[in-house]
Design an enzyme around this catalytic site. Structure first.
Site, PDB file in Angstrom:
ATOM      1  N   GLY A   1      -4.444   0.731  15.095  1.00 13.91           N
ATOM      2  CA  GLY A   1      -5.641  -0.088  15.247  1.00 13.91           C
ATOM      3  C   GLY A   1      -5.402  -1.139  16.324  1.00 13.91           C
ATOM      4  O   GLY A   1      -4.301  -1.668  16.451  1.00 13.91           O
TER       5      GLY A   1
ATOM      6  N   TYR B   1      37.489  22.738 -19.864  1.00 17.46           N
ATOM      7  CA  TYR B   1      36.180  23.242 -20.296  1.00 17.46           C
ATOM      8  C   TYR B   1      36.377  24.525 -21.082  1.00 17.46           C
ATOM      9  O   TYR B   1      36.982  25.482 -20.585  1.00 17.46           O
ATOM     10  CB  TYR B   1      35.332  23.499 -19.035  1.00 17.46           C
ATOM     11  CG  TYR B   1      33.895  23.871 -19.289  1.00 17.46           C
ATOM     12  CD1 TYR B   1      33.128  23.172 -20.207  1.00 17.46           C
ATOM     13  CD2 TYR B   1      33.303  24.923 -18.593  1.00 17.46           C
ATOM     14  CE1 TYR B   1      31.794  23.520 -20.424  1.00 17.46           C
ATOM     15  CE2 TYR B   1      31.975  25.265 -18.794  1.00 17.46           C
ATOM     16  CZ  TYR B   1      31.225  24.561 -19.717  1.00 17.46           C
ATOM     17  OH  TYR B   1      29.917  24.895 -19.926  1.00 17.46           O
TER      18      TYR B   1
ATOM     19  N   ASN C   1      -2.337  -3.514  15.509  1.00 22.92           N
ATOM     20  CA  ASN C   1      -2.238  -4.043  14.155  1.00 22.92           C
ATOM     21  C   ASN C   1      -1.058  -3.384  13.453  1.00 22.92           C
ATOM     22  O   ASN C   1      -0.984  -2.159  13.357  1.00 22.92           O
ATOM     23  CB  ASN C   1      -3.545  -3.703  13.421  1.00 22.92           C
ATOM     24  CG  ASN C   1      -3.469  -3.966  11.943  1.00 22.92           C
ATOM     25  OD1 ASN C   1      -2.729  -4.844  11.494  1.00 22.92           O
ATOM     26  ND2 ASN C   1      -4.253  -3.212  11.174  1.00 22.92           N
TER      27      ASN C   1
ATOM     28  N   LYS D   1       5.032  10.055   0.921  1.00 19.99           N
ATOM     29  CA  LYS D   1       5.640   9.487   2.128  1.00 19.99           C
ATOM     30  C   LYS D   1       6.546   8.296   1.833  1.00 19.99           C
ATOM     31  O   LYS D   1       7.662   8.208   2.365  1.00 19.99           O
ATOM     32  CB  LYS D   1       4.547   9.079   3.119  1.00 19.99           C
ATOM     33  CG  LYS D   1       5.096   8.323   4.316  1.00 19.99           C
ATOM     34  CD  LYS D   1       4.165   8.302   5.492  1.00 19.99           C
ATOM     35  CE  LYS D   1       2.973   7.418   5.289  1.00 19.99           C
ATOM     36  NZ  LYS D   1       2.127   7.403   6.502  1.00 19.99           N
TER      37      LYS D   1
ATOM     38  N   LEU E   1       0.846  -1.187   0.000  1.00 20.06           N
ATOM     39  CA  LEU E   1       0.000   0.000   0.000  1.00 20.06           C
ATOM     40  C   LEU E   1       0.886   1.243   0.000  1.00 20.06           C
ATOM     41  O   LEU E   1       1.553   1.540   0.990  1.00 20.06           O
ATOM     42  CB  LEU E   1      -0.901   0.028   1.236  1.00 20.06           C
ATOM     43  CG  LEU E   1      -1.741  -1.226   1.506  1.00 20.06           C
ATOM     44  CD1 LEU E   1      -2.729  -0.952   2.628  1.00 20.06           C
ATOM     45  CD2 LEU E   1      -2.473  -1.656   0.257  1.00 20.06           C
ATOM     46  N   ALA E   2       0.893   1.937  -1.130  1.00 21.76           N
ATOM     47  CA  ALA E   2       1.793   3.083  -1.257  1.00 21.76           C
ATOM     48  C   ALA E   2       1.119   4.248  -1.966  1.00 21.76           C
ATOM     49  O   ALA E   2       1.761   5.008  -2.685  1.00 21.76           O
ATOM     50  CB  ALA E   2       3.046   2.652  -2.015  1.00 21.76           C
TER      51      ALA E   2
ATOM     52  N   ARG F   1       0.917  13.879   7.330  1.00 20.21           N
ATOM     53  CA  ARG F   1       1.622  14.233   8.565  1.00 20.21           C
ATOM     54  C   ARG F   1       3.140  14.367   8.376  1.00 20.21           C
ATOM     55  O   ARG F   1       3.852  14.847   9.250  1.00 20.21           O
ATOM     56  CB  ARG F   1       1.304  13.198   9.659  1.00 20.21           C
ATOM     57  CG  ARG F   1      -0.123  13.310  10.161  1.00 20.21           C
ATOM     58  CD  ARG F   1      -0.549  12.084  10.952  1.00 20.21           C
ATOM     59  NE  ARG F   1      -0.890  10.962  10.087  1.00 20.21           N
ATOM     60  CZ  ARG F   1      -1.272   9.760  10.514  1.00 20.21           C
ATOM     61  NH1 ARG F   1      -1.340   9.511  11.811  1.00 20.21           N
ATOM     62  NH2 ARG F   1      -1.571   8.803   9.667  1.00 20.21           N
TER      63      ARG F   1
ATOM     64  N   LYS G   1      37.882  14.608 -11.230  1.00 19.46           N
ATOM     65  CA  LYS G   1      36.553  14.372 -11.801  1.00 19.46           C
ATOM     66  C   LYS G   1      36.668  13.561 -13.069  1.00 19.46           C
ATOM     67  O   LYS G   1      37.451  13.923 -13.956  1.00 19.46           O
ATOM     68  CB  LYS G   1      35.875  15.709 -12.115  1.00 19.46           C
ATOM     69  CG  LYS G   1      34.422  15.549 -12.490  1.00 19.46           C
ATOM     70  CD  LYS G   1      33.988  16.430 -13.641  1.00 19.46           C
ATOM     71  CE  LYS G   1      34.501  15.967 -14.980  1.00 19.46           C
ATOM     72  NZ  LYS G   1      34.025  16.736 -16.125  1.00 19.46           N
TER      73      LYS G   1
HETATM   74  C1  UD1 Z   1      -3.236   1.486   9.349  1.00 22.33           C
HETATM   75  C2  UD1 Z   1      -4.251   0.491   9.912  1.00 22.33           C
HETATM   76  C3  UD1 Z   1      -4.061   0.390  11.422  1.00 22.33           C
HETATM   77  C4  UD1 Z   1      -2.643  -0.024  11.724  1.00 22.33           C
HETATM   78  C5  UD1 Z   1      -1.631   0.929  11.041  1.00 22.33           C
HETATM   79  C6  UD1 Z   1      -0.231   0.346  11.168  1.00 22.33           C
HETATM   80  C7  UD1 Z   1      -6.264   0.627   8.534  1.00 22.33           C
HETATM   81  C8  UD1 Z   1      -7.650   1.142   8.437  1.00 22.33           C
HETATM   82  N1  UD1 Z   1      -5.589   0.939   9.632  1.00 22.33           N
HETATM   83  O1  UD1 Z   1      -3.547   2.757   9.907  1.00 22.33           O
HETATM   84  O2  UD1 Z   1      -4.963  -0.590  11.961  1.00 22.33           O
HETATM   85  O3  UD1 Z   1      -2.430  -0.023  13.121  1.00 22.33           O
HETATM   86  O4  UD1 Z   1      -1.907   1.062   9.637  1.00 22.33           O
HETATM   87  O5  UD1 Z   1       0.747   1.226  10.722  1.00 22.33           O
HETATM   88  O6  UD1 Z   1      -5.823  -0.058   7.640  1.00 22.33           O
HETATM   89  N2  UD1 Z   1      -2.905   3.850   1.779  1.00 22.33           N
HETATM   90  C9  UD1 Z   1      -3.242   3.684   0.454  1.00 22.33           C
HETATM   91  N3  UD1 Z   1      -4.464   4.098   0.032  1.00 22.33           N
HETATM   92  C10 UD1 Z   1      -5.369   4.644   0.858  1.00 22.33           C
HETATM   93  C11 UD1 Z   1      -5.040   4.792   2.222  1.00 22.33           C
HETATM   94  C12 UD1 Z   1      -3.783   4.389   2.646  1.00 22.33           C
HETATM   95  O7  UD1 Z   1      -2.441   3.199  -0.337  1.00 22.33           O
HETATM   96  O8  UD1 Z   1      -6.455   4.974   0.384  1.00 22.33           O
HETATM   97  C13 UD1 Z   1      -1.570   3.411   2.215  1.00 22.33           C
HETATM   98  C14 UD1 Z   1      -0.729   4.529   2.782  1.00 22.33           C
HETATM   99  O9  UD1 Z   1       0.058   5.098   1.758  1.00 22.33           O
HETATM  100  C15 UD1 Z   1       0.119   3.805   3.803  1.00 22.33           C
HETATM  101  C16 UD1 Z   1      -0.742   2.640   4.244  1.00 22.33           C
HETATM  102  O10 UD1 Z   1      -1.746   2.502   3.265  1.00 22.33           O
HETATM  103  O11 UD1 Z   1       1.319   3.316   3.227  1.00 22.33           O
HETATM  104  C17 UD1 Z   1      -1.377   2.862   5.611  1.00 22.33           C
HETATM  105  O12 UD1 Z   1      -2.185   4.002   5.568  1.00 22.33           O
HETATM  106  P1  UD1 Z   1      -2.280   5.003   6.795  1.00 22.33           P
HETATM  107  O13 UD1 Z   1      -3.234   6.065   6.435  1.00 22.33           O
HETATM  108  O14 UD1 Z   1      -0.928   5.384   7.247  1.00 22.33           O
HETATM  109  O15 UD1 Z   1      -2.987   4.040   7.866  1.00 22.33           O
HETATM  110  P2  UD1 Z   1      -2.906   4.180   9.432  1.00 22.33           P
HETATM  111  O16 UD1 Z   1      -3.826   5.252   9.874  1.00 22.33           O
HETATM  112  O17 UD1 Z   1      -1.500   4.268   9.862  1.00 22.33           O
HETATM  113 CA    CA Z   2       0.418   4.573   8.899  1.00 23.07          CA
END
Ligand code: UD1
Ligand code: CA
Length: 471
Positions: A151, A393, A181, A32, A18-19, A25, A357
């Site tokens: 979470g 140069y 989590n 990020k 998930l990126a 923040r 260089k």
């Molecule tokens: C999430 C978890 C939380 C866990 C935490 C651990 C959920 C709802 N919550 O919360 O339970 O404790 O990670 O670090 O999953 N991202 C996407 N698309 C989106 C939203 C997020 O790709 O629509 C990616 C973000 O870029 C990130 C990751 O998902 O890399 C986590 O998203 P983030 O918003 O940081 O979740 P947390 O609030 O940290």
């Molecule tokens: Ca996070």
């Protein structure tokens, strides 16, 4: 062959990272997951943590500044990109891989792109547990002293999970739960497919939470990992803390493998750097990128080595070496700057305010004081006199300077490139050379010296001193 590859891609293990989030923040224009930790982006660190489990498919879900993320990861040719155009939550993000995994049978490992400290062994263990217990899902958890923001995972004493509730959706009582989590999950893909398409966004943030699938899957098992591994990066303070953890790991491993670090706290070493045993790294030294430091070297104090190879038994003192190679026995510094794919042969000495260089320096050559060698090619045992400068140069193009074996340039030589100086040539101090010199010649370009006696003005002379000396 192509057929069996297609079958392989439809089974086994797929990973989805998930990126897509912006990372508000972080207060940054950079997505990020592209912030760096010990030289690798956060997302590269995450991918590195899967190296023991041999995924058959690797998917990255990108969204915010997707093109920038793709470009940064372009070198990973086996990575597939899936776009999430609107960031509607982690569950929505994983929904985006459904078309790509059409017909896939196997497990899906979901990793948060901002959880970069996982060890490969932890992921491997998680997968073993998942497979052994035939789980619908296995989730990585940790018991945190301060679980704020994460979470919470609710499970029984056998670590069978009932549900995950986000911090913001927890009651004060639920917040007492310290098991969090980590955002790392292994799903049986066909079990997940029963639930994932039907997620609802009925929570505080109106987002589709991946964590909501858990209560509808069974069996789901939690696996505790050390808290230091599952730290998520949401702001730069956490990034800085993660850097400390990563640096401690890298340094501990090197120390135990036979590398001396003097004042380790003042040294930084990127995770892709290789340091052989019996290297001494002195204080205030930074080793970056893909640098390789061979056995017996002393690096530092006060040196920066980036994407460079330092050969056996070399010394690099108070110097900067970038994108270059130093062969064995180099004496570099103090205060040398070697850059731009330079190649320094064995037993060379480059130091005391010398910049090199994009140059090749033959074995046993010295450039010990105050010189600039740009686009130069030096043979073996060349001696570069203090203040020698290649004028490489012309304002538009760069030109080459070639010096043959054993050539010697006098102090303050200027070589106007393109120019070729033969072997065994001596250049007189202060010469500016614009034409090639044949081997074994002395080259001098110097205005003959004139000396004018009696130079002091009359009023400074003693009474009895002669007015004007005779010539
Ligand atoms: C999430 C978890 C939380 C866990 C935490 C651990 C959920 C709802 N919550 O919360 O339970 O404790 O990670 O670090 O999953 N991202 C996407 N698309 C989106 C939203 C997020 O790709 O629509 C990616 C973000 O870029 C990130 C990751 O998902 O890399 C986590 O998203 P983030 O918003 O940081 O979740 P947390 O609030 O940290
Ligand atoms: Ca996070």
């Amino acid at each position: 062959m192509a057929d069996s590859l297609a079958i392989l891609k439809k089974s086994g293990l797929a990973i989805a990272i998930l990126a897509a989030g912006k990372g508000t923040r972080m207060r940054s224009k950079l997505p990020k997951v592209l912030h760096k930790l010990s030289g690798l982006t956060l997302v590269e660190n995450v991918i590195a943590s899967t190296k023991l489990v041999n995924p058959t498919r690797k998917l990255a879900i990108v969204g915010y500044e997707a093109q920038q993320v793709k470009t940064a990861l372009a070198a990973m040719t086996d990575l597939e990109f899936v776009e999430q155009t609107e960031q509607l939550g982690t569950g929505h993000a994983v929904q985006q891989v459904i078309p790509a995994l059409e017909g896939f049978e196997g497990n899906l490992l979901v990793l948060n792109g901002d959880v970069p400290l996982l060890r490969p062994e932890t992921i491997e263990n998680m997968l073993k547990t998942h497979r052994k217990n035939n789980n619908a899902a296995t989730i990585l958890t940790a018991q945190m002293d301060d679980p704020t923001g994460y979470g919470r995972v609710f499970c029984d004493e056998n670590l069978t999970v009932q549900e995950i509730i986000e911090h913001r959706d927890c009651t004060p009582e639920q917040r007492e739960n310290r098991r969090i989590n980590a955002g790392i999950y292994c799903f049986n893909w066909s079990a997940l497919m029963e639930i994932l398409p039907h997620l609802k966004a009925d929570n505080d943030q109106s987002e589709y939470y991946l964590t909501d699938v858990i209560k509808d899957l069974s069996p789901v098992m939690a696996m505790d990992a050390p808290p230091s591994e599952i730290a998520g990066i949401n702001n730069r303070k956490q990034l800085s803390e993660a850097e400390d953890v990563m640096q401690a790991r890298i340094k501990d491993e090197l120390l135990l493998s036979g590398v001396t670090l003097i004042n380790a706290a003042s040294i930084t070493i990127d995770s892709m750097v290789t340091v052989e045993p019996d290297v001494i790294i002195e204080p205030q030294t930074n080793l970056r990128g893909t640098s390789v430091i061979k056995a017996g070297c002393q690096i530092g104090p006060g040196s920066l080595v980036e994407n460079s190879l330092i050969g056996e038994n070399s010394k690099v003192v108070h110097s900067v070496v970038s994108d270059s190679e130093i062969e064995a026995g180099g004496r570099i510094g103090p205060f040398a700057h070697i850059r731009g794919k330079s190649e320094i042969g064995e037993n060379c000495r480059i130091g005391n305010f010398v910049e090199v260089k994009k140059s090749k320096i033959g074995a046993g050559s010295n450039a010990a004081h105050l010189s600039y060698l740009g686009d130069a090619e030096l043979g073996a045992q060349v001696n570069v006199g203090a203040g020698t400068v290649t004028a490489n140069y012309d304002g538009h193009n760069k030109h080459k300077s070639v010096l043959g074996d054993r050539a010697k340039t006098g102090a303050n030589t200027t070589l106007v490139a393109p120019i070729t100086i033969g072997a065994d040539v001596t250049i007189a101090a202060g010469s500016t050379l614009t034409r090639d010199v044949d081997p074994d010649c002395l080259a001098v370009t110097r205005v003959p010296q004139k000396t004018y006696p009696g130079w002091r003005p009359k009023y400074l002379r003693a009474e009895n001193e002669e007015d004007k000396p005779k010539n």
